[in-house]
Design a protein around this motif. Sequence first.
Motif, PDB file in Angstrom:
ATOM      1  N   LEU A   1       0.848  -1.178   0.000  1.00 49.72           N
ATOM      2  CA  LEU A   1       0.000   0.000   0.000  1.00 49.72           C
ATOM      3  C   LEU A   1       0.887   1.232   0.000  1.00 49.72           C
ATOM      4  N   MET A   2       0.588   2.167  -0.892  1.00 51.72           N
ATOM      5  CA  MET A   2       1.334   3.413  -0.989  1.00 51.72           C
ATOM      6  C   MET A   2       0.336   4.557  -1.080  1.00 51.72           C
ATOM      7  N   CYS A   3       0.685   5.695  -0.524  1.00 49.28           N
ATOM      8  CA  CYS A   3      -0.248   6.816  -0.589  1.00 49.28           C
ATOM      9  C   CYS A   3       0.510   8.133  -0.570  1.00 49.28           C
ATOM     10  N   GLY A   4      -0.205   9.178  -0.958  1.00 54.51           N
ATOM     11  CA  GLY A   4       0.353  10.515  -0.964  1.00 54.51           C
ATOM     12  C   GLY A   4      -0.741  11.523  -1.227  1.00 54.51           C
ATOM     13  N   MET A   5      -0.460  12.804  -1.020  1.00 57.46           N
ATOM     14  CA  MET A   5      -1.443  13.849  -1.238  1.00 57.46           C
ATOM     15  C   MET A   5      -0.780  15.070  -1.853  1.00 57.46           C
ATOM     16  N   ALA A   6      -1.600  15.908  -2.480  1.00 57.58           N
ATOM     17  CA  ALA A   6      -1.118  17.161  -3.053  1.00 57.58           C
ATOM     18  C   ALA A   6      -2.257  18.162  -3.081  1.00 57.58           C
ATOM     19  N   ARG A   7      -1.929  19.415  -2.878  1.00 52.35           N
ATOM     20  CA  ARG A   7      -2.899  20.499  -3.052  1.00 52.35           C
ATOM     21  C   ARG A   7      -2.791  21.009  -4.477  1.00 52.35           C
ATOM     22  N   ILE A   8      -3.949  21.119  -5.140  1.00 54.60           N
ATOM     23  CA  ILE A   8      -3.943  21.505  -6.549  1.00 54.60           C
ATOM     24  C   ILE A   8      -5.026  22.548  -6.805  1.00 54.60           C
ATOM     25  N   SER A   9      -4.934  23.145  -7.972  1.00 57.17           N
ATOM     26  CA  SER A   9      -6.003  23.993  -8.493  1.00 57.17           C
ATOM     27  C   SER A   9      -6.534  23.294  -9.733  1.00 57.17           C
TER      28      SER A   9
END
Length: 308
Positions: free
Chosen positions: A99-107
């Motif tokens: 299991l791998m995960c990540g996040m990012a703030r985008i427009s």
Amino acid sequence: MEMIFKLSHGSGMTGWMAEGNTLDIFFYNDDLLRRIDSYQRTEIGAWMSADAASRKGKKIAVAILNPQKEEYAWSSISSYETLVEMNSDLRKEDPSAPLMCGMARISALNDCSFEINVEPLLSEIYIRSIKCDFSGKPYSGEMLRNASAYLTNVNTIAGIMDDEECMPSAPINTDGYPAESSECLEHPEMVYAEFGQDIGTETLEPDIRLFCYPNSSEKDTAGSPFTRLVIAGDIGGHRYYYPVNINQGEFGITAEHSGIRRNCRYIFDIIITKTGVSDPCVPVSGETVSINGNIEPWSELPVTNIEF
């Protein structure tokens, strides 16, 4: 608004991101409430691409690769705050597709693109080399026979977004032996391996790779035990154990942090200098085992990027 995203990875991540791997994509409104905007489950295609959709505006995008859940309760994904409380279970992990995960703030706009760096929760305990040096001892010349390596006090529950802090939860192999993990893990080879040959004065490079979840416990207590690497073997017909607290105390590898963090490789070069202990729950000291080690982020293998 529909977006097409592509995935790319380096050779070091081979097998972790491949055609057919399941990918969950969540979009949350990046405002005070951070409610869910959209969720999709898809498979990575032959060209490392897939479709995702959300409405326009500022979003928090979360990617979970190789998820452990077939479906999610609405209460667990309805907001970003509830999603980050989600846990992963070591008993369901596959080290070849963790299991791998990540996040990012985008427009989010039409034809927009962005990247999410995804990381596994797993960390690797790598025995690069091992030998025995019993010089000056009555048993000089003896070898460590029928040798194996395994992990004890292994944390089985971790938050998917945990980073620096991860206290042990539902640990297994707390009795100092590997039997429990062989019964409850889908891949028990994550925490147990045999050397396959006797260990003597010649340096052996066994290429043993064990895997576990993070453990940032600061004190070795019954409720928050340190994760240990145990070397077990026979000397002169007697069974001995060499339990070592991983990256703790005199076996600390770095001053930056103690214990085990996610997405790291703890590399050990081991020299056994004395007979060990009869109780695998009793850690040995540096007088019995000498360890040279270093830590490498798995992301240096290199980083896996998801491009949308």
